[in-house]
Scaffold this motif. Structure first.
Motif, mmCIF file in Angstrom:
data_model
loop_
_atom_site.group_PDB
_atom_site.id
_atom_site.type_symbol
_atom_site.label_atom_id
_atom_site.label_comp_id
_atom_site.label_asym_id
_atom_site.label_seq_id
_atom_site.Cartn_x
_atom_site.Cartn_y
_atom_site.Cartn_z
ATOM 1 N N LEU A 1 13.147 -5.060 3.787
ATOM 2 C CA LEU A 1 13.425 -6.238 4.601
ATOM 3 C C LEU A 1 13.164 -5.980 6.088
ATOM 4 O O LEU A 1 12.655 -6.851 6.790
ATOM 5 C CB LEU A 1 14.865 -6.700 4.384
ATOM 6 N N ILE A 2 13.487 -4.789 6.562
ATOM 7 C CA ILE A 2 13.195 -4.439 7.955
ATOM 8 C C ILE A 2 11.687 -4.402 8.187
ATOM 9 O O ILE A 2 11.192 -4.894 9.205
ATOM 10 C CB ILE A 2 13.857 -3.103 8.331
ATOM 11 N N ALA A 3 10.942 -3.862 7.230
ATOM 12 C CA ALA A 3 9.480 -3.817 7.358
ATOM 13 C C ALA A 3 8.895 -5.225 7.394
ATOM 14 O O ALA A 3 7.996 -5.516 8.189
ATOM 15 C CB ALA A 3 8.885 -3.010 6.210
ATOM 16 N N ILE A 4 9.392 -6.127 6.556
ATOM 17 C CA ILE A 4 8.922 -7.518 6.558
ATOM 18 C C ILE A 4 9.227 -8.180 7.895
ATOM 19 O O ILE A 4 8.394 -8.909 8.449
ATOM 20 C CB ILE A 4 9.564 -8.300 5.398
ATOM 21 N N LEU A 5 10.411 -7.936 8.433
ATOM 22 C CA LEU A 5 10.786 -8.501 9.725
ATOM 23 C C LEU A 5 9.860 -8.016 10.837
ATOM 24 O O LEU A 5 9.411 -8.805 11.671
ATOM 25 C CB LEU A 5 12.237 -8.143 10.047
ATOM 26 N N VAL A 6 9.525 -6.745 10.841
ATOM 27 C CA VAL A 6 8.632 -6.186 11.868
ATOM 28 C C VAL A 6 7.228 -6.773 11.735
ATOM 29 O O VAL A 6 6.604 -7.148 12.731
ATOM 30 C CB VAL A 6 8.601 -4.648 11.787
ATOM 31 N N VAL A 7 6.734 -6.883 10.511
ATOM 32 C CA VAL A 7 5.383 -7.423 10.299
ATOM 33 C C VAL A 7 5.309 -8.881 10.734
ATOM 34 O O VAL A 7 4.336 -9.303 11.365
ATOM 35 C CB VAL A 7 4.968 -7.259 8.821
ATOM 36 N N THR A 8 6.317 -9.676 10.435
ATOM 37 C CA THR A 8 6.279 -11.087 10.824
ATOM 38 C C THR A 8 6.462 -11.276 12.321
ATOM 39 O O THR A 8 5.975 -12.254 12.880
ATOM 40 C CB THR A 8 7.355 -11.895 10.082
ATOM 41 N N ALA A 9 7.107 -10.362 12.988
ATOM 42 C CA ALA A 9 7.323 -10.475 14.429
ATOM 43 C C ALA A 9 6.082 -10.097 15.229
ATOM 44 O O ALA A 9 5.987 -10.424 16.407
ATOM 45 C CB ALA A 9 8.495 -9.605 14.857
ATOM 46 N N CYS A 10 5.119 -9.448 14.612
ATOM 47 C CA CYS A 10 3.935 -8.975 15.333
ATOM 48 C C CYS A 10 2.778 -9.964 15.311
ATOM 49 O O CYS A 10 1.712 -9.676 15.835
ATOM 50 C CB CYS A 10 3.466 -7.649 14.744
ATOM 51 N N GLY A 11 2.945 -11.126 14.727
ATOM 52 C CA GLY A 11 1.859 -12.098 14.632
ATOM 53 C C GLY A 11 1.706 -12.926 15.890
ATOM 54 O O GLY A 11 2.491 -12.852 16.828
ATOM 55 N N GLN A 12 0.660 -13.742 15.906
ATOM 56 C CA GLN A 12 0.420 -14.639 17.028
ATOM 57 C C GLN A 12 1.383 -15.805 16.967
ATOM 58 O O GLN A 12 1.762 -16.273 15.903
ATOM 59 C CB GLN A 12 -1.007 -15.181 16.977
ATOM 60 N N LYS A 13 1.756 -16.316 18.118
ATOM 61 C CA LYS A 13 2.626 -17.497 18.184
ATOM 62 C C LYS A 13 1.846 -18.769 17.887
ATOM 63 O O LYS A 13 2.298 -19.641 17.179
ATOM 64 C CB LYS A 13 3.279 -17.601 19.561
ATOM 65 N N THR A 14 0.642 -18.902 18.452
ATOM 66 C CA THR A 14 -0.181 -20.090 18.237
ATOM 67 C C THR A 14 -1.624 -19.681 18.007
ATOM 68 O O THR A 14 -2.040 -18.581 18.361
ATOM 69 C CB THR A 14 -0.130 -21.033 19.453
ATOM 70 N N LEU A 15 -2.376 -20.584 17.427
ATOM 71 C CA LEU A 15 -3.797 -20.352 17.213
ATOM 72 C C LEU A 15 -4.577 -20.905 18.394
ATOM 73 O O LEU A 15 -4.188 -21.886 19.021
ATOM 74 C CB LEU A 15 -4.255 -21.040 15.930
#
Length: 55
Positions: free
Chosen positions: A10-24
């Motif tokens: 769950l911590i790994a999923i949280l880190v991966v989702t936090a590293c994405g772009q906010k907008t396209l």
């Protein structure tokens, strides 16, 4: 052992989702089943649903 693995997952999923772009920066254009181009707007949230089986 399993609760530790679940917490790490769950911590790994949280880190991966936090590293994405906010907008396209540009609209997304895909082809539908009829090979027509479909452009998705950037102002509204969009959910993509893919079916990978063919019957």
């Amino acid at each position: 052992m399993k609760p530790k693995v679940l917490v790490l997952f769950l911590i790994a999923i949280l880190v991966v989702t936090a590293c994405g772009q906010k907008t396209l920066s540009e609209p997304i254009t895909l082809h539908n089943q009829d090979q027509k181009e479909v452009t998705f707007p950037l102002e509204k949230p969009t959910v993509f649903f893919f079916i990978t089986t063919y019957t």
